[in-house]
Enzyme design. Structure first.
Site, PDB file in Angstrom:
ATOM      1  CE  LYS A  10      -3.892  -2.204   2.404  1.00 26.23           C
ATOM      2  NZ  LYS A  10      -5.042  -1.931   3.608  1.00 26.23           N
ATOM      3  CE1 TYR A  50      -9.252  -3.155   0.314  1.00 24.04           C
ATOM      4  CE2 TYR A  50      -8.348  -1.175  -0.742  1.00 24.04           C
ATOM      5  CZ  TYR A  50      -8.392  -2.467   0.025  1.00 24.04           C
ATOM      6  OH  TYR A  50      -7.187  -2.741   0.402  1.00 24.04           O
ATOM      7  CG  ASN A 113      -3.588  -2.424   6.697  1.00 24.04           C
ATOM      8  OD1 ASN A 113      -3.507  -2.171   5.758  1.00 24.04           O
ATOM      9  ND2 ASN A 113      -4.514  -3.472   7.067  1.00 24.04           N
ATOM     10  CG  HIS A 116      -5.593  -6.381   0.084  1.00 21.82           C
ATOM     11  ND1 HIS A 116      -6.739  -6.251   0.951  1.00 21.82           N
ATOM     12  CD2 HIS A 116      -5.855  -6.903  -0.953  1.00 21.82           C
ATOM     13  CE1 HIS A 116      -7.531  -7.122   0.400  1.00 21.82           C
ATOM     14  NE2 HIS A 116      -6.997  -7.644  -0.763  1.00 21.82           N
ATOM     15  CD  GLU A 127      -8.785  -9.279  -3.307  1.00 21.37           C
ATOM     16  OE1 GLU A 127      -9.719  -8.838  -2.507  1.00 21.37           O
ATOM     17  OE2 GLU A 127      -7.733  -9.678  -3.075  1.00 21.37           O
TER      18      GLU A 127
HETATM   19  P1  CMP Z   1      -7.199  -4.505   3.652  1.00 22.97           P
HETATM   20  O1  CMP Z   1      -6.814  -5.899   4.109  1.00 22.97           O
HETATM   21  O2  CMP Z   1      -6.894  -3.805   2.733  1.00 22.97           O
HETATM   22  O3  CMP Z   1      -9.014  -4.495   3.473  1.00 22.97           O
HETATM   23  C1  CMP Z   1      -9.736  -3.472   3.879  1.00 22.97           C
HETATM   24  C2  CMP Z   1      -9.108  -2.427   4.514  1.00 22.97           C
HETATM   25  O4  CMP Z   1      -9.986  -1.311   5.278  1.00 22.97           O
HETATM   26  C3  CMP Z   1      -8.129  -3.009   5.890  1.00 22.97           C
HETATM   27  O5  CMP Z   1      -7.023  -3.841   5.124  1.00 22.97           O
HETATM   28  C4  CMP Z   1      -7.870  -1.619   6.606  1.00 22.97           C
HETATM   29  O6  CMP Z   1      -6.493  -1.011   6.013  1.00 22.97           O
HETATM   30  C5  CMP Z   1      -8.980  -0.534   5.949  1.00 22.97           C
HETATM   31  N1  CMP Z   1      -9.492  -0.135   7.289  1.00 22.97           N
HETATM   32  C6  CMP Z   1      -9.612   1.231   7.652  1.00 22.97           C
HETATM   33  N2  CMP Z   1     -10.396   1.076   8.921  1.00 22.97           N
HETATM   34  C7  CMP Z   1     -10.871  -0.051   9.129  1.00 22.97           C
HETATM   35  C8  CMP Z   1     -11.490  -0.640  10.306  1.00 22.97           C
HETATM   36  N3  CMP Z   1     -11.828   0.371  11.213  1.00 22.97           N
HETATM   37  N4  CMP Z   1     -11.762  -1.800  10.050  1.00 22.97           N
HETATM   38  C9  CMP Z   1     -11.626  -2.545   9.336  1.00 22.97           C
HETATM   39  N5  CMP Z   1     -10.425  -2.029   8.226  1.00 22.97           N
HETATM   40  C10 CMP Z   1     -10.245  -1.066   8.259  1.00 22.97           C
END
Ligand code: CMP
Length: 139
Positions: A10, A50, A113, A116, A127
């Site tokens: 990311k 998403y 984070n 993904h 995906e």
């Molecule tokens: P990802 O695995 O990319 O899938 C959805 C993303 O939403 C997740 O990682 C997080 O980076 C993002 N996200 C942001 N806020 C939240 C939250 N409160 N709960 C879950 N995912 C979140």
């Protein structure tokens, strides 16, 4: 079984020059990069990718952050690649991630984070198809 999964490094991570460090952790976990491309996604592309989260309160923030800079989209191959990738990524929230996982070591917050990864065979197939044509995947 030999599986394929989709992985994305990311913008929070590419911004901190962690493409190589994160790819190395994926490789050390037994995953092989069989397709890779750097892409600065548009808001539309982020919304499409998403779409499953579009009713969630964090959707706007997620789309903003995913379109805020370059990402690396990858296809990974290996034995049980989906589970293996999830294991090396660690929990979505870095506060809950296990030691030595990518998110424990590198992530900044639940929104930023760093990586993904697909959560199941069906989403992996979807995906991968969202970002890659068959000829770009060289196993
Ligand atoms: P990802 O695995 O990319 O899938 C959805 C993303 O939403 C997740 O990682 C997080 O980076 C993002 N996200 C942001 N806020 C939240 C939250 N409160 N709960 C879950 N995912 C979140």
């Amino acid at each position: 079984a030999l599986e394929r999964t989709f992985s994305m490094i990311k913008p929070d991570a590419t911004r901190r020059n962690l493409t190589g460090a994160i790819t190395r952790m994926l490789e050390e976990a037994g995953l092989r990069v069989i397709a890779s491309r750097r892409v600065w996604m548009s808001r539309r592309e982020a919304e499409g990718f998403y779409a499953v989260h579009k009713e969630r309160p964090f959707f706007g923030e997620l789309v903003d952050s995913m379109s805020s800079g370059p990402t690396i989209v990858q296809v990974l191959e290996g034995e049980n690649a989906i589970a293996r990738n999830r294991e090396v990524m660690g929990a979505t929230n870095p506060a809950n991630a296990a030691e030595d996982t990518i998110r424990k070591v590198h992530a900044l917050s639940i929104g930023e984070n760093s990586v993904h990864g697909s959560d199941a065979p069906e989403t992996a197939a979807q995906e991968i198809k969202y970002w890659f044509s068959d000829t770009e995947i060289v196993g």
